[in-house]
Design a protein around this motif. Structure first.
Motif, PDB file in Angstrom:
ATOM      1  N   ARG A   1       0.839  -1.199   0.000  1.00 37.67           N
ATOM      2  CA  ARG A   1       0.000   0.000   0.000  1.00 37.67           C
ATOM      3  C   ARG A   1       0.874   1.249   0.000  1.00 37.67           C
ATOM      4  O   ARG A   1       0.678   2.163  -0.792  1.00 37.67           O
ATOM      5  N   GLU A   2       1.851   1.242   0.886  1.00 37.51           N
ATOM      6  CA  GLU A   2       2.773   2.368   0.992  1.00 37.51           C
ATOM      7  C   GLU A   2       3.469   2.628  -0.348  1.00 37.51           C
ATOM      8  O   GLU A   2       3.585   3.753  -0.792  1.00 37.51           O
ATOM      9  N   LYS A   3       3.912   1.540  -0.997  1.00 35.80           N
ATOM     10  CA  LYS A   3       4.596   1.678  -2.288  1.00 35.80           C
ATOM     11  C   LYS A   3       3.643   2.180  -3.368  1.00 35.80           C
ATOM     12  O   LYS A   3       4.030   2.999  -4.200  1.00 35.80           O
ATOM     13  N   LEU A   4       2.401   1.693  -3.351  1.00 31.53           N
ATOM     14  CA  LEU A   4       1.406   2.151  -4.327  1.00 31.53           C
ATOM     15  C   LEU A   4       1.136   3.648  -4.141  1.00 31.53           C
ATOM     16  O   LEU A   4       0.997   4.395  -5.108  1.00 31.53           O
ATOM     17  N   ILE A   5       1.056   4.063  -2.880  1.00 31.17           N
ATOM     18  CA  ILE A   5       0.801   5.474  -2.586  1.00 31.17           C
ATOM     19  C   ILE A   5       1.965   6.333  -3.077  1.00 31.17           C
ATOM     20  O   ILE A   5       1.763   7.385  -3.682  1.00 31.17           O
ATOM     21  N   MET A   6       3.185   5.846  -2.857  1.00 30.73           N
ATOM     22  CA  MET A   6       4.354   6.606  -3.308  1.00 30.73           C
ATOM     23  C   MET A   6       4.391   6.712  -4.829  1.00 30.73           C
ATOM     24  O   MET A   6       4.717   7.756  -5.372  1.00 30.73           O
ATOM     25  N   ARG A   7       4.045   5.608  -5.499  1.00 27.60           N
ATOM     26  CA  ARG A   7       3.986   5.620  -6.966  1.00 27.60           C
ATOM     27  C   ARG A   7       2.934   6.647  -7.408  1.00 27.60           C
ATOM     28  O   ARG A   7       3.159   7.423  -8.332  1.00 27.60           O
ATOM     29  N   TRP A   8       1.781   6.664  -6.734  1.00 27.85           N
ATOM     30  CA  TRP A   8       0.714   7.605  -7.052  1.00 27.85           C
ATOM     31  C   TRP A   8       1.192   9.053  -6.836  1.00 27.85           C
ATOM     32  O   TRP A   8       0.953   9.922  -7.665  1.00 27.85           O
ATOM     33  N   GLN A   9       1.872   9.301  -5.708  1.00 30.16           N
ATOM     34  CA  GLN A   9       2.392  10.645  -5.431  1.00 30.16           C
ATOM     35  C   GLN A   9       3.327  11.073  -6.555  1.00 30.16           C
ATOM     36  O   GLN A   9       3.278  12.208  -7.011  1.00 30.16           O
ATOM     37  N   TRP A  10       4.190  10.157  -6.959  1.00 30.87           N
ATOM     38  CA  TRP A  10       5.173  10.420  -8.012  1.00 30.87           C
ATOM     39  C   TRP A  10       4.460  10.879  -9.286  1.00 30.87           C
ATOM     40  O   TRP A  10       4.841  11.854  -9.914  1.00 30.87           O
ATOM     41  N   GLU A  11       3.378  10.159  -9.638  1.00 27.15           N
ATOM     42  CA  GLU A  11       2.633  10.492 -10.854  1.00 27.15           C
ATOM     43  C   GLU A  11       1.874  11.810 -10.702  1.00 27.15           C
ATOM     44  O   GLU A  11       1.783  12.590 -11.644  1.00 27.15           O
ATOM     45  N   GLU A  12       1.332  12.063  -9.505  1.00 29.38           N
ATOM     46  CA  GLU A  12       0.672  13.339  -9.247  1.00 29.38           C
ATOM     47  C   GLU A  12       1.667  14.496  -9.421  1.00 29.38           C
ATOM     48  O   GLU A  12       1.320  15.556  -9.914  1.00 29.38           O
ATOM     49  N   LEU A  13       2.910  14.265  -8.983  1.00 31.54           N
ATOM     50  CA  LEU A  13       3.936  15.301  -9.107  1.00 31.54           C
ATOM     51  C   LEU A  13       4.252  15.586 -10.575  1.00 31.54           C
ATOM     52  O   LEU A  13       4.583  16.716 -10.929  1.00 31.54           O
TER      53      LEU A  13
END
Length: 168
Positions: free
Chosen positions: A105-117
């Motif tokens: 979950r944590e990794k998915l969230i980080m991937r999502w943050q990366w894409e949002e950025l």
């Protein structure tokens, strides 16, 4: 002034999601401090992917602040929904995070943050926004890398000290 931003961004190594951080946060901060005006550095300093606001409760970049606050809201909604055994209603996070184990979950969230950025940074070449996004990405990589180190040392420990078999 603009040329300092250009120089700073050109001198920083590029970041890819999942890689080990190519520079430390201390190195980035030092480069930023030496290249940016005091005014710009002061705006950059409080930017933190884990704390959406500075001491006065504002972030100098609206889009990043909104992303982080939505994310915080979703995280607490995930916890609440779990305790109430219901499906969470998420504002921004992808539903894939719901059933993932905590690490995934944590990794998915980080991937999502990366894409949002990516979205936030679009069209922001050689601006303070770009420098802020770089700092946030470096924080994501640091955190992501800390998971792998932790897991790596657990694997190493189990190889070096395998669990003892019961004596026959």
């Amino acid at each position: 002034m603009m040329s300092n931003l250009v120089y700073l961004m050109c001198s920083l190594p590029s970041l890819k999601f999942g890689q080990a951080p190519p520079i430390t946060m201390a190195e980035f901060t030092e480069d930023a401090k030496s290249q940016l005006s005091a005014k710009h550095f002061k705006k950059l300093e409080p930017v933190d992917i884990y704390k959406a606001t500075d001491s006065k409760g504002k972030v100098s970049l609206k889009s990043i602040a909104v992303m982080l606050s939505d994310m915080k809201q979703d995280m607490s909604e995930l916890r609440e929904a779990k305790s109430q055994k219901r499906t969470p209603s998420l504002v921004r996070l992808p539903l894939t995070v719901v059933n993932a184990n905590p690490l995934e979950r944590e990794k998915l969230i980080m991937r999502w943050q990366w894409e949002e950025l990516d979205t936030i940074q679009a069209g922001e070449t050689f601006t303070l926004t770009e420098v802020m996004v770089y700092k946030l990405r470096l924080q994501i990589l640091d955190r992501l890398n800390s998971f792998d180190k932790e897991r790596g040392s657990q694997v190493l420990a189990s190889v070096v000290n395998p669990p003892k078999k019961k004596e026959e």
